[in-house]
Design an enzyme around this catalytic site. Sequence first.
Site, PDB file in Angstrom:
ATOM      1  N   LYS A  52       0.874  -1.135  -0.006  1.00 22.39           N
ATOM      2  CA  LYS A  52       0.044  -0.177   0.223  1.00 22.39           C
ATOM      3  C   LYS A  52       0.771   1.121   0.139  1.00 22.39           C
ATOM      4  O   LYS A  52       0.750   2.311  -0.789  1.00 22.39           O
ATOM      5  CB  LYS A  52      -0.601   0.049   1.322  1.00 22.39           C
ATOM      6  CG  LYS A  52      -1.998  -1.009   1.041  1.00 22.39           C
ATOM      7  CD  LYS A  52      -2.781  -0.992   2.369  1.00 22.39           C
ATOM      8  CE  LYS A  52      -2.070  -1.288   3.745  1.00 22.39           C
ATOM      9  NZ  LYS A  52      -1.368  -2.602   4.030  1.00 22.39           N
ATOM     10  N   ARG A  64      -9.504   0.503   8.866  1.00 18.60           N
ATOM     11  CA  ARG A  64      -9.113  -0.820   9.020  1.00 18.60           C
ATOM     12  C   ARG A  64     -10.142  -1.700   9.807  1.00 18.60           C
ATOM     13  O   ARG A  64      -9.988  -2.758  10.052  1.00 18.60           O
ATOM     14  CB  ARG A  64      -7.869  -0.917   9.669  1.00 18.60           C
ATOM     15  CG  ARG A  64      -6.400  -1.139   9.198  1.00 18.60           C
ATOM     16  CD  ARG A  64      -5.306  -0.840   9.928  1.00 18.60           C
ATOM     17  NE  ARG A  64      -4.126  -1.459   9.602  1.00 18.60           N
ATOM     18  CZ  ARG A  64      -3.091  -0.883   9.276  1.00 18.60           C
ATOM     19  NH1 ARG A  64      -2.979   0.131   8.776  1.00 18.60           N
ATOM     20  NH2 ARG A  64      -2.139  -1.844   9.313  1.00 18.60           N
ATOM     21  N   ARG A  66      11.310  -6.396   4.749  1.00 20.31           N
ATOM     22  CA  ARG A  66      11.155  -4.780   4.501  1.00 20.31           C
ATOM     23  C   ARG A  66      12.032  -3.974   5.331  1.00 20.31           C
ATOM     24  O   ARG A  66      12.705  -4.390   6.454  1.00 20.31           O
ATOM     25  CB  ARG A  66       9.543  -4.534   4.999  1.00 20.31           C
ATOM     26  CG  ARG A  66       9.485  -3.062   5.146  1.00 20.31           C
ATOM     27  CD  ARG A  66       8.087  -2.557   5.029  1.00 20.31           C
ATOM     28  NE  ARG A  66       7.413  -2.871   6.123  1.00 20.31           N
ATOM     29  CZ  ARG A  66       6.005  -2.741   6.425  1.00 20.31           C
ATOM     30  NH1 ARG A  66       5.228  -2.196   5.421  1.00 20.31           N
ATOM     31  NH2 ARG A  66       5.315  -3.230   7.623  1.00 20.31           N
ATOM     32  N   ARG A  86      11.502  -2.384  11.013  1.00 24.46           N
ATOM     33  CA  ARG A  86      10.211  -1.897  11.887  1.00 24.46           C
ATOM     34  C   ARG A  86       9.953  -2.954  12.948  1.00 24.46           C
ATOM     35  O   ARG A  86      10.132  -4.090  12.670  1.00 24.46           O
ATOM     36  CB  ARG A  86       8.979  -1.609  10.981  1.00 24.46           C
ATOM     37  CG  ARG A  86       8.617  -0.601  10.541  1.00 24.46           C
ATOM     38  CD  ARG A  86       7.600  -0.107   9.525  1.00 24.46           C
ATOM     39  NE  ARG A  86       6.388  -0.925  10.110  1.00 24.46           N
ATOM     40  CZ  ARG A  86       5.239  -1.008   9.309  1.00 24.46           C
ATOM     41  NH1 ARG A  86       5.118  -0.233   8.445  1.00 24.46           N
ATOM     42  NH2 ARG A  86       4.077  -1.402   9.882  1.00 24.46           N
TER      43      ARG A  86
HETATM   44  P1  ADP Z   1       2.001  -2.028   3.226  1.00 27.01           P
HETATM   45  O1  ADP Z   1       1.946  -0.617   3.336  1.00 27.01           O
HETATM   46  O2  ADP Z   1       0.922  -2.894   2.552  1.00 27.01           O
HETATM   47  O3  ADP Z   1       2.286  -2.558   4.666  1.00 27.01           O
HETATM   48  P2  ADP Z   1       4.771  -1.842   1.776  1.00 27.01           P
HETATM   49  O4  ADP Z   1       4.358  -0.827   0.979  1.00 27.01           O
HETATM   50  O5  ADP Z   1       5.565  -1.182   2.958  1.00 27.01           O
HETATM   51  O6  ADP Z   1       3.414  -2.403   2.265  1.00 27.01           O
HETATM   52  O7  ADP Z   1       5.437  -3.022   1.306  1.00 27.01           O
HETATM   53  C1  ADP Z   1       5.939  -4.130   2.100  1.00 27.01           C
HETATM   54  C2  ADP Z   1       7.256  -4.683   1.488  1.00 27.01           C
HETATM   55  O8  ADP Z   1       7.355  -5.263   0.031  1.00 27.01           O
HETATM   56  C3  ADP Z   1       8.216  -3.533   1.385  1.00 27.01           C
HETATM   57  O9  ADP Z   1       9.553  -4.173   1.623  1.00 27.01           O
HETATM   58  C4  ADP Z   1       8.182  -3.011  -0.048  1.00 27.01           C
HETATM   59  O10 ADP Z   1       9.448  -2.532  -0.677  1.00 27.01           O
HETATM   60  C5  ADP Z   1       8.012  -4.567  -0.719  1.00 27.01           C
HETATM   61  N1  ADP Z   1       7.139  -4.371  -2.140  1.00 27.01           N
HETATM   62  C6  ADP Z   1       6.032  -3.484  -1.906  1.00 27.01           C
HETATM   63  N2  ADP Z   1       5.161  -3.576  -3.369  1.00 27.01           N
HETATM   64  C7  ADP Z   1       5.935  -4.899  -3.893  1.00 27.01           C
HETATM   65  C8  ADP Z   1       5.686  -5.520  -4.863  1.00 27.01           C
HETATM   66  N3  ADP Z   1       4.751  -5.143  -5.791  1.00 27.01           N
HETATM   67  N4  ADP Z   1       6.545  -6.474  -5.349  1.00 27.01           N
HETATM   68  C9  ADP Z   1       7.484  -6.988  -4.301  1.00 27.01           C
HETATM   69  N5  ADP Z   1       7.621  -6.294  -3.442  1.00 27.01           N
HETATM   70  C10 ADP Z   1       6.919  -5.249  -2.992  1.00 27.01           C
HETATM   71  P1  AMP Z   2       0.963   0.117   8.956  1.00 25.52           P
HETATM   72  O1  AMP Z   2       2.015   1.305   8.678  1.00 25.52           O
HETATM   73  O2  AMP Z   2      -0.160   0.670   8.186  1.00 25.52           O
HETATM   74  O3  AMP Z   2       1.335  -1.061   8.718  1.00 25.52           O
HETATM   75  O4  AMP Z   2       0.531   0.535  10.423  1.00 25.52           O
HETATM   76  C1  AMP Z   2       1.288   0.218  11.405  1.00 25.52           C
HETATM   77  C2  AMP Z   2       0.501   0.018  12.699  1.00 25.52           C
HETATM   78  O5  AMP Z   2       0.041   1.408  13.204  1.00 25.52           O
HETATM   79  C3  AMP Z   2      -0.567  -1.106  12.649  1.00 25.52           C
HETATM   80  O6  AMP Z   2      -0.308  -2.397  12.918  1.00 25.52           O
HETATM   81  C4  AMP Z   2      -1.451  -0.247  13.956  1.00 25.52           C
HETATM   82  O7  AMP Z   2      -1.111  -0.641  15.193  1.00 25.52           O
HETATM   83  C5  AMP Z   2      -1.444   1.186  13.654  1.00 25.52           C
HETATM   84  N1  AMP Z   2      -2.390   1.771  12.696  1.00 25.52           N
HETATM   85  C6  AMP Z   2      -1.997   1.997  11.448  1.00 25.52           C
HETATM   86  N2  AMP Z   2      -3.239   2.561  10.654  1.00 25.52           N
HETATM   87  C7  AMP Z   2      -4.288   2.051  11.616  1.00 25.52           C
HETATM   88  C8  AMP Z   2      -5.676   2.302  11.670  1.00 25.52           C
HETATM   89  N3  AMP Z   2      -6.396   2.767  10.403  1.00 25.52           N
HETATM   90  N4  AMP Z   2      -6.284   1.982  12.816  1.00 25.52           N
HETATM   91  C9  AMP Z   2      -5.888   1.241  13.737  1.00 25.52           C
HETATM   92  N5  AMP Z   2      -4.448   1.188  13.805  1.00 25.52           N
HETATM   93  C10 AMP Z   2      -3.640   1.689  12.970  1.00 25.52           C
END
Ligand code: ADP
Ligand code: AMP
Length: 207
Positions: free
Chosen positions: A14, A86, A120, A153
Amino acid sequence: MRNVVLLGPPGAGKGTIAVRVAEELNLFHLSTGDVLREEVARGTELGKEARGFMDRGELVPDEVVLAMVRERVRGRGGVLLDGFPRTLAQADGLAKFLPVHVVVYLAVGKDEVVRRLGSRRVCASCGAVYNLVTQRPRTPGRCDRCGGELRQRPDDAPEVVAHRYEVYERESRPLIEHYARQGLLVSVDAARPPEAVVADVIRVLRS
Ligand code: ADP
Ligand code: AMP
Protein backbone atom coordinates in the site's frame (compact mmCIF):
# COMPACT_ATOMS: atom_id res chain seq x y z
CA MET A 1 -11.32 15.52 -6.80
CA ARG A 2 -12.04 11.93 -5.94
CA ASN A 3 -11.11 10.38 -2.62
CA VAL A 4 -9.54 6.94 -2.76
CA VAL A 5 -9.07 4.17 -0.19
CA LEU A 6 -6.26 1.64 -0.65
CA LEU A 7 -7.11 -1.68 1.03
CA GLY A 8 -4.97 -4.75 1.45
CA PRO A 9 -3.17 -6.89 4.01
CA PRO A 10 -0.03 -5.68 5.75
CA GLY A 11 2.79 -5.98 3.23
CA ALA A 12 0.52 -5.76 0.18
CA GLY A 13 2.50 -2.73 -0.96
CA LYS A 14 0.00 0.00 0.00
CA GLY A 15 2.68 2.51 1.01
CA THR A 16 4.94 1.73 -1.94
CA ILE A 17 2.10 2.06 -4.43
CA ALA A 18 0.46 5.06 -2.74
CA VAL A 19 3.58 7.23 -2.85
CA ARG A 20 3.94 6.75 -6.61
CA VAL A 21 0.23 7.02 -7.45
CA ALA A 22 -0.20 10.16 -5.32
CA GLU A 23 2.69 11.85 -7.08
CA GLU A 24 1.44 10.93 -10.55
CA LEU A 25 -2.18 11.93 -9.91
CA ASN A 26 -1.50 14.78 -7.52
CA LEU A 27 -3.39 13.25 -4.61
CA PHE A 28 -2.88 13.95 -0.90
CA HIS A 29 -1.37 10.72 0.48
CA LEU A 30 -2.36 10.00 4.06
CA SER A 31 -0.85 6.90 5.67
CA THR A 32 -2.16 6.45 9.21
CA GLY A 33 0.77 4.12 9.95
CA ASP A 34 3.26 6.84 8.91
CA VAL A 35 1.46 9.51 10.93
CA LEU A 36 1.40 7.26 14.01
CA ARG A 37 5.09 6.37 13.67
CA GLU A 38 5.92 10.08 13.46
CA GLU A 39 3.90 10.77 16.60
CA VAL A 40 5.74 7.95 18.38
CA ALA A 41 9.12 9.29 17.22
CA ARG A 42 8.23 12.80 18.45
CA GLY A 43 7.04 11.42 21.78
CA THR A 44 3.67 13.23 21.62
CA GLU A 45 0.68 12.27 23.78
CA LEU A 46 -0.85 10.51 20.78
CA GLY A 47 2.43 8.69 20.14
CA LYS A 48 2.61 7.54 23.76
CA GLU A 49 -0.95 6.28 23.57
CA ALA A 50 -0.41 4.47 20.24
CA ARG A 51 3.00 2.90 20.77
CA GLY A 52 2.02 -0.15 22.80
CA PHE A 53 -0.72 -1.13 20.35
CA MET A 54 1.65 -0.74 17.39
CA ASP A 55 4.50 -2.71 18.94
CA ARG A 56 2.12 -5.57 19.74
CA GLY A 57 0.62 -5.52 16.25
CA GLU A 58 -2.78 -4.45 17.59
CA LEU A 59 -4.92 -1.71 16.10
CA VAL A 60 -4.89 1.72 17.71
CA PRO A 61 -8.43 2.46 19.03
CA ASP A 62 -10.91 3.61 16.40
CA GLU A 63 -11.74 6.97 18.05
CA VAL A 64 -8.07 7.91 18.22
CA VAL A 65 -7.42 7.13 14.56
CA LEU A 66 -10.67 8.69 13.39
CA ALA A 67 -9.90 11.98 15.18
CA MET A 68 -6.40 11.96 13.69
CA VAL A 69 -7.68 11.45 10.14
CA ARG A 70 -10.56 13.91 10.48
CA GLU A 71 -8.19 16.65 11.49
CA ARG A 72 -5.80 15.97 8.60
CA VAL A 73 -8.34 15.78 5.76
CA ARG A 74 -10.42 18.77 6.81
CA GLY A 75 -11.24 20.90 3.77
CA ARG A 76 -9.42 18.60 1.36
CA GLY A 77 -10.43 16.60 -1.72
CA GLY A 78 -8.31 14.20 -3.69
CA VAL A 79 -7.21 12.22 -0.66
CA LEU A 80 -5.47 8.83 -1.01
CA LEU A 81 -6.01 6.90 2.22
CA ASP A 82 -3.42 4.21 2.94
CA GLY A 83 -3.95 1.87 5.90
CA PHE A 84 -7.25 3.50 6.84
CA PRO A 85 -10.03 2.53 7.36
CA ARG A 86 -9.07 -0.76 9.01
CA THR A 87 -12.34 -1.60 10.76
CA LEU A 88 -16.02 -1.29 9.87
CA ALA A 89 -16.37 1.29 12.64
CA GLN A 90 -13.62 3.37 11.04
CA ALA A 91 -15.36 3.10 7.65
CA ASP A 92 -18.63 4.29 9.20
CA GLY A 93 -16.86 7.13 10.98
CA LEU A 94 -15.04 8.15 7.81
CA ALA A 95 -18.28 8.28 5.82
CA LYS A 96 -19.46 11.04 8.16
CA PHE A 97 -16.70 13.46 7.19
CA LEU A 98 -15.25 12.37 3.82
CA PRO A 99 -16.99 10.80 0.82
CA VAL A 100 -15.17 7.75 -0.57
CA HIS A 101 -15.40 7.52 -4.36
CA VAL A 102 -13.30 4.46 -5.12
CA VAL A 103 -11.66 1.67 -3.14
CA VAL A 104 -8.70 -0.19 -4.61
CA TYR A 105 -8.01 -3.60 -3.08
CA LEU A 106 -4.43 -4.81 -3.50
CA ALA A 107 -4.89 -8.57 -3.69
CA VAL A 108 -1.94 -10.70 -2.62
CA GLY A 109 -1.67 -13.94 -0.63
CA LYS A 110 -0.45 -14.48 2.90
CA ASP A 111 2.81 -16.29 2.05
CA GLU A 112 3.92 -13.46 -0.20
CA VAL A 113 3.13 -10.67 2.30
CA VAL A 114 4.88 -12.53 5.12
CA ARG A 115 7.95 -12.87 2.88
CA ARG A 116 7.85 -9.18 1.96
CA LEU A 117 7.55 -8.01 5.57
CA GLY A 118 10.47 -10.19 6.65
CA SER A 119 12.71 -8.36 4.18
CA ARG A 120 11.20 -4.84 4.49
CA ARG A 121 13.54 -2.06 5.60
CA VAL A 122 12.56 1.57 6.21
CA CYS A 123 14.59 4.75 6.38
CA ALA A 124 14.91 5.95 9.97
CA SER A 125 15.03 9.58 8.75
CA CYS A 126 12.45 9.94 5.97
CA GLY A 127 10.41 6.72 6.20
CA ALA A 128 11.10 5.58 2.60
CA VAL A 129 10.38 1.87 2.15
CA TYR A 130 12.80 -0.70 0.73
CA ASN A 131 13.05 -4.44 0.44
CA LEU A 132 16.20 -6.52 0.70
CA VAL A 133 14.93 -8.79 -2.08
CA THR A 134 12.62 -6.78 -4.34
CA GLN A 135 13.40 -3.06 -3.77
CA ARG A 136 17.05 -2.85 -2.79
CA PRO A 137 18.69 0.48 -1.96
CA ARG A 138 21.62 1.52 -4.18
CA THR A 139 23.98 1.46 -1.17
CA PRO A 140 23.31 -1.34 1.33
CA GLY A 141 21.81 -0.01 4.57
CA ARG A 142 21.40 3.58 3.26
CA CYS A 143 18.38 5.45 1.94
CA ASP A 144 18.60 6.44 -1.76
CA ARG A 145 16.63 9.61 -1.09
CA CYS A 146 18.27 11.07 2.00
CA GLY A 147 21.20 8.81 2.98
CA GLY A 148 19.46 7.89 6.25
CA GLU A 149 19.98 4.58 7.98
CA LEU A 150 17.72 1.68 6.98
CA ARG A 151 16.14 -0.29 9.80
CA GLN A 152 13.69 -3.07 10.37
CA ARG A 153 10.36 -1.98 11.86
CA PRO A 154 9.84 -3.48 15.35
CA ASP A 155 6.44 -4.76 14.22
CA ASP A 156 8.02 -6.64 11.29
CA ALA A 157 9.41 -9.25 13.73
CA PRO A 158 7.98 -12.64 12.65
CA GLU A 159 5.71 -13.19 15.68
CA VAL A 160 4.24 -9.67 15.39
CA VAL A 161 3.71 -10.11 11.65
CA ALA A 162 1.74 -13.30 12.32
CA HIS A 163 -0.46 -11.44 14.80
CA ARG A 164 -0.94 -8.45 12.49
CA TYR A 165 -2.12 -10.79 9.78
CA GLU A 166 -4.69 -12.34 12.14
CA VAL A 167 -5.88 -8.85 13.10
CA TYR A 168 -6.17 -8.00 9.40
CA GLU A 169 -8.25 -11.12 8.73
CA ARG A 170 -10.59 -10.43 11.62
CA GLU A 171 -10.93 -6.64 11.58
CA SER A 172 -10.04 -5.41 8.10
CA ARG A 173 -10.93 -8.10 5.59
CA PRO A 174 -14.69 -7.45 6.09
CA LEU A 175 -14.11 -4.02 4.52
CA ILE A 176 -13.68 -5.69 1.13
CA GLU A 177 -17.27 -6.94 1.22
CA HIS A 178 -18.46 -3.68 2.79
CA TYR A 179 -17.14 -1.56 -0.08
CA ALA A 180 -18.02 -4.16 -2.73
CA ARG A 181 -21.67 -3.91 -1.61
CA GLN A 182 -21.49 -0.16 -2.15
CA GLY A 183 -20.20 -0.75 -5.69
CA LEU A 184 -16.92 1.05 -4.93
CA LEU A 185 -14.42 -1.83 -4.96
CA VAL A 186 -11.87 -2.49 -7.68
CA SER A 187 -9.46 -5.38 -7.19
CA VAL A 188 -5.90 -5.21 -8.51
CA ASP A 189 -3.46 -8.15 -8.64
CA ALA A 190 -0.67 -6.93 -6.35
CA ALA A 191 1.46 -10.08 -6.59
CA ARG A 192 3.39 -8.47 -9.43
CA PRO A 193 6.27 -5.96 -9.55
CA PRO A 194 5.39 -2.49 -8.19
CA GLU A 195 5.56 -0.85 -11.65
CA ALA A 196 2.81 -3.14 -12.96
CA VAL A 197 0.65 -2.57 -9.88
CA VAL A 198 1.11 1.21 -10.01
CA ALA A 199 0.21 1.27 -13.72
CA ASP A 200 -3.02 -0.66 -13.03
CA VAL A 201 -4.02 1.53 -10.10
CA ILE A 202 -3.43 4.68 -12.14
CA ARG A 203 -5.49 3.22 -15.00
CA VAL A 204 -8.35 2.46 -12.57
CA LEU A 205 -8.25 5.94 -11.05
CA ARG A 206 -8.17 7.68 -14.43
CA SER A 207 -11.15 5.74 -15.79
P1 ADP B 1 2.11 -2.00 3.17
O1 ADP B 1 2.15 -0.49 3.19
O2 ADP B 1 0.92 -2.55 2.46
O3 ADP B 1 2.33 -2.64 4.51
P2 ADP B 1 4.75 -1.74 1.84
O4 ADP B 1 4.50 -0.77 0.75
O5 ADP B 1 5.49 -1.25 3.03
O6 ADP B 1 3.36 -2.48 2.27
O7 ADP B 1 5.51 -2.99 1.19
C1 ADP B 1 5.90 -4.11 2.01
C2 ADP B 1 7.26 -4.60 1.52
O8 ADP B 1 7.13 -5.20 0.23
C3 ADP B 1 8.33 -3.50 1.36
O9 ADP B 1 9.58 -4.06 1.71
C4 ADP B 1 8.26 -3.15 -0.13
O10 ADP B 1 9.52 -2.68 -0.61
C5 ADP B 1 7.90 -4.48 -0.75
N1 ADP B 1 7.00 -4.37 -1.92
C6 ADP B 1 6.00 -3.48 -2.10
N2 ADP B 1 5.33 -3.72 -3.24
C7 ADP B 1 5.93 -4.81 -3.80
C8 ADP B 1 5.70 -5.57 -4.99
N3 ADP B 1 4.71 -5.24 -5.85
N4 ADP B 1 6.49 -6.64 -5.24
C9 ADP B 1 7.48 -6.97 -4.37
N5 ADP B 1 7.76 -6.31 -3.24
C10 ADP B 1 6.98 -5.24 -2.95
P1 AMP C 1 0.97 0.24 8.86
O1 AMP C 1 2.11 1.21 8.69
O2 AMP C 1 -0.20 0.57 8.02
O3 AMP C 1 1.43 -1.19 8.72
O4 AMP C 1 0.47 0.42 10.37
C1 AMP C 1 1.34 0.14 11.46
C2 AMP C 1 0.54 0.06 12.74
O5 AMP C 1 -0.06 1.33 13.03
C3 AMP C 1 -0.63 -0.93 12.76
O6 AMP C 1 -0.22 -2.26 13.05
C4 AMP C 1 -1.51 -0.33 13.86
O7 AMP C 1 -0.98 -0.59 15.14
C5 AMP C 1 -1.35 1.17 13.60
N1 AMP C 1 -2.37 1.65 12.62
C6 AMP C 1 -2.14 2.15 11.38
N2 AMP C 1 -3.29 2.49 10.80
C7 AMP C 1 -4.28 2.17 11.66
C8 AMP C 1 -5.69 2.25 11.63
N3 AMP C 1 -6.36 2.73 10.56
N4 AMP C 1 -6.38 1.83 12.71
C9 AMP C 1 -5.76 1.36 13.80
N5 AMP C 1 -4.43 1.24 13.89
C10 AMP C 1 -3.69 1.65 12.84
